[in-house]
Design an enzyme around this catalytic site. Structure first.
Site, short mmCIF file in Angstrom:
data_model
loop_
_atom_site.label_atom_id
_atom_site.label_comp_id
_atom_site.label_asym_id
_atom_site.label_seq_id
_atom_site.Cartn_x
_atom_site.Cartn_y
_atom_site.Cartn_z
N ARG A 179 0.84 -1.22 0.00
CA ARG A 179 0.00 0.00 0.00
C ARG A 179 0.87 1.26 0.00
O ARG A 179 0.57 2.24 0.68
CB ARG A 179 -0.95 0.03 1.20
CG ARG A 179 -1.97 -1.09 1.26
CD ARG A 179 -2.92 -1.02 0.09
NE ARG A 179 -4.03 -1.95 0.22
CZ ARG A 179 -4.03 -3.20 -0.25
NH1 ARG A 179 -2.97 -3.67 -0.92
NH2 ARG A 179 -5.08 -3.98 -0.10
N SER A 206 -10.94 -1.06 2.73
CA SER A 206 -10.24 -1.11 4.02
C SER A 206 -9.92 0.31 4.47
O SER A 206 -9.27 1.05 3.73
CB SER A 206 -8.93 -1.87 3.90
OG SER A 206 -9.14 -3.18 3.43
N GLU A 244 -5.50 3.79 5.71
CA GLU A 244 -5.13 3.56 4.31
C GLU A 244 -5.79 4.63 3.43
O GLU A 244 -5.25 5.08 2.44
CB GLU A 244 -5.60 2.17 3.86
CG GLU A 244 -5.13 1.80 2.48
CD GLU A 244 -6.08 0.87 1.75
OE1 GLU A 244 -7.06 1.35 1.15
OE2 GLU A 244 -5.82 -0.35 1.76
P1 FAD Z 1 -9.25 8.46 -5.49
O1 FAD Z 1 -10.01 8.13 -4.24
O2 FAD Z 1 -9.95 9.31 -6.50
O3 FAD Z 1 -7.88 9.12 -5.11
C1 FAD Z 1 -7.01 8.55 -4.14
C2 FAD Z 1 -5.78 9.46 -3.98
O4 FAD Z 1 -5.04 9.52 -5.21
C3 FAD Z 1 -6.14 10.92 -3.68
O5 FAD Z 1 -5.14 11.43 -2.83
C4 FAD Z 1 -6.11 11.61 -5.05
O6 FAD Z 1 -5.82 12.99 -4.94
C5 FAD Z 1 -4.99 10.86 -5.74
N1 FAD Z 1 -5.16 10.70 -7.20
C6 FAD Z 1 -6.25 10.21 -7.87
N2 FAD Z 1 -6.00 10.11 -9.19
C7 FAD Z 1 -4.73 10.55 -9.37
C8 FAD Z 1 -3.88 10.67 -10.52
N3 FAD Z 1 -4.28 10.32 -11.75
N4 FAD Z 1 -2.63 11.16 -10.33
C9 FAD Z 1 -2.19 11.52 -9.10
N5 FAD Z 1 -2.95 11.43 -7.98
C10 FAD Z 1 -4.19 10.94 -8.12
N6 FAD Z 1 -7.64 -1.05 -2.71
C11 FAD Z 1 -6.79 -2.08 -2.80
O7 FAD Z 1 -5.57 -1.87 -2.92
N7 FAD Z 1 -7.22 -3.37 -2.76
C12 FAD Z 1 -8.51 -3.69 -2.64
O8 FAD Z 1 -8.87 -4.87 -2.61
C13 FAD Z 1 -9.45 -2.63 -2.54
N8 FAD Z 1 -10.77 -2.89 -2.38
C14 FAD Z 1 -11.66 -1.88 -2.28
C15 FAD Z 1 -13.01 -2.18 -2.13
C16 FAD Z 1 -13.96 -1.18 -2.04
C17 FAD Z 1 -15.41 -1.53 -1.88
C18 FAD Z 1 -13.54 0.17 -2.10
C19 FAD Z 1 -14.56 1.30 -2.04
C20 FAD Z 1 -12.20 0.50 -2.23
C21 FAD Z 1 -11.23 -0.53 -2.31
N9 FAD Z 1 -9.86 -0.27 -2.44
C22 FAD Z 1 -8.96 -1.30 -2.58
C23 FAD Z 1 -9.34 1.13 -2.41
C24 FAD Z 1 -9.41 1.85 -3.78
O9 FAD Z 1 -10.25 1.20 -4.67
C25 FAD Z 1 -8.03 2.01 -4.41
O10 FAD Z 1 -7.16 2.68 -3.55
C26 FAD Z 1 -8.07 2.74 -5.76
O11 FAD Z 1 -6.82 2.66 -6.40
C27 FAD Z 1 -8.44 4.21 -5.58
O12 FAD Z 1 -8.65 4.76 -6.88
P2 FAD Z 1 -9.51 6.05 -7.11
O13 FAD Z 1 -9.33 6.44 -8.55
O14 FAD Z 1 -10.89 5.87 -6.65
O15 FAD Z 1 -8.75 7.08 -6.16
N1 EPU Z 2 -10.55 -10.64 9.98
C1 EPU Z 2 -11.29 -10.75 11.13
N2 EPU Z 2 -12.45 -10.03 11.22
C2 EPU Z 2 -12.89 -9.23 10.22
C3 EPU Z 2 -12.13 -9.11 9.05
C4 EPU Z 2 -10.94 -9.83 8.95
O1 EPU Z 2 -10.92 -11.47 12.06
O2 EPU Z 2 -13.95 -8.62 10.40
C5 EPU Z 2 -9.29 -11.41 9.88
C6 EPU Z 2 -9.51 -12.90 9.54
O3 EPU Z 2 -8.51 -13.62 10.23
C7 EPU Z 2 -9.26 -12.96 8.06
C8 EPU Z 2 -8.15 -11.92 7.91
O4 EPU Z 2 -8.50 -10.89 8.83
O5 EPU Z 2 -8.83 -14.20 7.64
C9 EPU Z 2 -8.00 -11.34 6.51
O6 EPU Z 2 -9.26 -10.81 6.07
P1 EPU Z 2 -9.53 -10.53 4.53
O7 EPU Z 2 -9.15 -11.74 3.72
O8 EPU Z 2 -10.91 -10.02 4.39
O9 EPU Z 2 -8.47 -9.45 4.14
P2 EPU Z 2 -7.98 -8.10 4.86
O10 EPU Z 2 -6.60 -8.33 5.37
O11 EPU Z 2 -9.00 -7.63 5.83
C10 EPU Z 2 -6.81 -7.18 2.73
C11 EPU Z 2 -6.79 -5.89 1.98
C12 EPU Z 2 -7.99 -5.78 1.07
C13 EPU Z 2 -7.96 -6.93 0.07
C14 EPU Z 2 -8.00 -8.25 0.86
C15 EPU Z 2 -7.86 -9.46 -0.03
C16 EPU Z 2 -5.56 -4.32 3.35
C17 EPU Z 2 -5.62 -3.12 4.22
N3 EPU Z 2 -6.72 -4.78 2.90
O12 EPU Z 2 -7.94 -7.13 3.61
O13 EPU Z 2 -7.90 -4.55 0.34
O14 EPU Z 2 -9.06 -6.88 -0.80
O15 EPU Z 2 -6.90 -8.28 1.81
O16 EPU Z 2 -6.56 -9.54 -0.52
O17 EPU Z 2 -4.48 -4.82 3.07
C18 EPU Z 2 -8.46 -2.25 0.43
O18 EPU Z 2 -7.25 -2.02 0.41
O19 EPU Z 2 -9.32 -1.33 0.44
C19 EPU Z 2 -8.92 -3.63 0.45
C20 EPU Z 2 -10.22 -3.97 0.50
#
Ligand code: FAD
Ligand code: EPU
Length: 337
Positions: free
Chosen positions: A162, A237, A333
């Protein structure tokens, strides 16, 4: 290109927070972007992608630049690999589907992550055993202070969990305009060992999964625990999973024998923040319009008209409680603005 005044950002952030941007412009060409960057009368600028990784806590008194650059093209290919360029405003998941439809492998585990392609390098998006860095070749970015496009190689980006140069030295200094990916054309590497991907595939009776099967399995897992932002506002997250020393972890094991961990190095482990927050009693807790998701404690949610400051206060309470109980400082994050 039209600069609008007093625009609600509610439709532009997945938390669904209603704050006002004093000035707002959506750019769909590099020329328009260059023009906007050189405007002298808007010193305060906010770059907006899909708004899926930000918590807006107050009105924005400057110019929001909404990145809407579109286009996906094959730049080059050999027998085994293809280099694909996607413009920054392409939706990430639609890009993943485009790759799968062309049988280009590498991004399938990153299915259904919201947001834009251009934002993906900033926090090195990751899920289900794959991170952006695994398929990243380079990206182009325009410095906010000039118009000379700079290319960042994978080494330049200094990717970590991240993390990237865009969260370090280059933070707030560049607008990423496009990203180049190196993808496989056949013999795709299948990442199925993470989490419940294998059992999800087994449930579907699939033994030799295609990249499309993996994408579908990841989508099914994600839909089973993460709230759809179209239904419940959230930013994924809210916190990063903390990395702690092995000795700290061993001391926690004495009181919490079921604490999960993943090895990071000989001396460090990563602990799931979701577990810490659940153990601290917050999972599923609702405080009026906002709260902690009932299926994933790492996700803070807006049930309706919550203010960004309410959610920020809740996040601080969670941080304080986790620190008191486990001696672990969990870091946001989400970008807080
Ligand atoms: P924004 O929210 O629009 O911007 C984020 C930051 O980047 C801000 O500071 C903004 O100013 C800057 N920015 C945006 N575009 C640019 C650009 N082109 N150049 C320079 N700066 C810029 N993330 C994960 O890593 N793994 C996951 O599994 C994951 N799951 C998600 C699930 C859900 C339901 C949600 C809502 C979010 C999740 N995220 C996850 C977080 C998110 O999707 C990512 O961080 C994504 O890359 C953000 O993109 P965005 O375009 O929406 O960013
Ligand atoms: N867990 C709990 N309780 C909860 C949630 C999680 O106990 O309510 C524990 C469990 O042990 C579970 C473990 O956490 O096995 C991992 O949970 P999960 O697989 O849901 O993944 P996470 O670590 O919570 C991370 C990323 C996610 C990504 C998933 C899958 C971060 C901060 N988050 O979540 O990314 O989708 O793994 O790879 O690293 C995001 O960045 O926005 C995001 C959703």
């Amino acid at each position: 290109m039209q600069i609008k005044q007093n625009i609600s950002l509610k439709p532009y952030n997945t938390f669904g927070i209603d704050v006002i941007a004093k000035h707002f412009v959506s750019v769909d060409t590099i020329e328009a972007l260059n023009e906007v960057i050189s405007l002298q009368n808007y010193p305060n600028k906010l770059i907006l992608g899909g708004g899926s990784n930000m918590l807006l806590t107050k009105n924005f008194d400057g110019l929001v630049i909404h990145i809407n650059l579109k286009g996906i093209e094959v730049l080059s290919e050999d027998d085994n690999f293809v280099t694909v360029r996607a413009q920054a405003g392409e939706n990430w998941h639609e890009f993943v589907l485009w790759c799968i439809n062309n049988d280009f492998g590498g991004v399938e585990n990153l299915s259904l992550i919201p947001g834009n392609v251009g934002t993906a390098p900033i926090q090195n998006i990751g899920a289900y055993g794959v991170e952006l860095k695994d398929v990243f070749e380079s990206c182009e970015a325009i410095p906010l202070e000039s118009k000379t496009i700079k290319t960042f190689t994978k080494t330049d980006c200094n990717f970590g969990y991240r993390n990237s140069i865009f969260k370090q030295d280059a933070k707030g200094k560049f607008i990423i305009t496009s990203v180049d990916f190196r993808l496989t054309k056949h013999s795709h590497k299948r990442h199925v060992n993470y989490g419940t991907i294998i059992s999800e595939l087994e449930n579907q009776g699939i033994k030799n999964p295609t990249i499309k099967d993996i994408s579908k399995a990841v989508i099914a897992i994600r839909e089973s625990k993460l709230p759809n932002p179209k239904e419940i506002g959230n930013s994924g997250s809210f916190f990063k999973n903390p990395v702690i020393s092995k000795s700290h972890f061993d001391s926690l094991l004495k009181n919490f024998s079921d604490i999960p961990s993943y090895p990071v190095s000989d001396n460090e482990v990563k602990v799931p923040a979701g577990w810490l927050i659940e153990k601290a009693g917050f999972k599923g807790k609702r405080f009026g319009n906002y709260g902690v998701h009932k299926k994933q404690a790492l996700v803070l949610v807006n049930y309706g008209e919550a203010k960004g400051s309410d959610i920020l206060d809740l996040s601080k309470l969670i941080q304080k409680t986790v620190e008191r109980l486990f001696g672990i400082a969990i870091e946001a994050e989400v970008n807080i603005l």
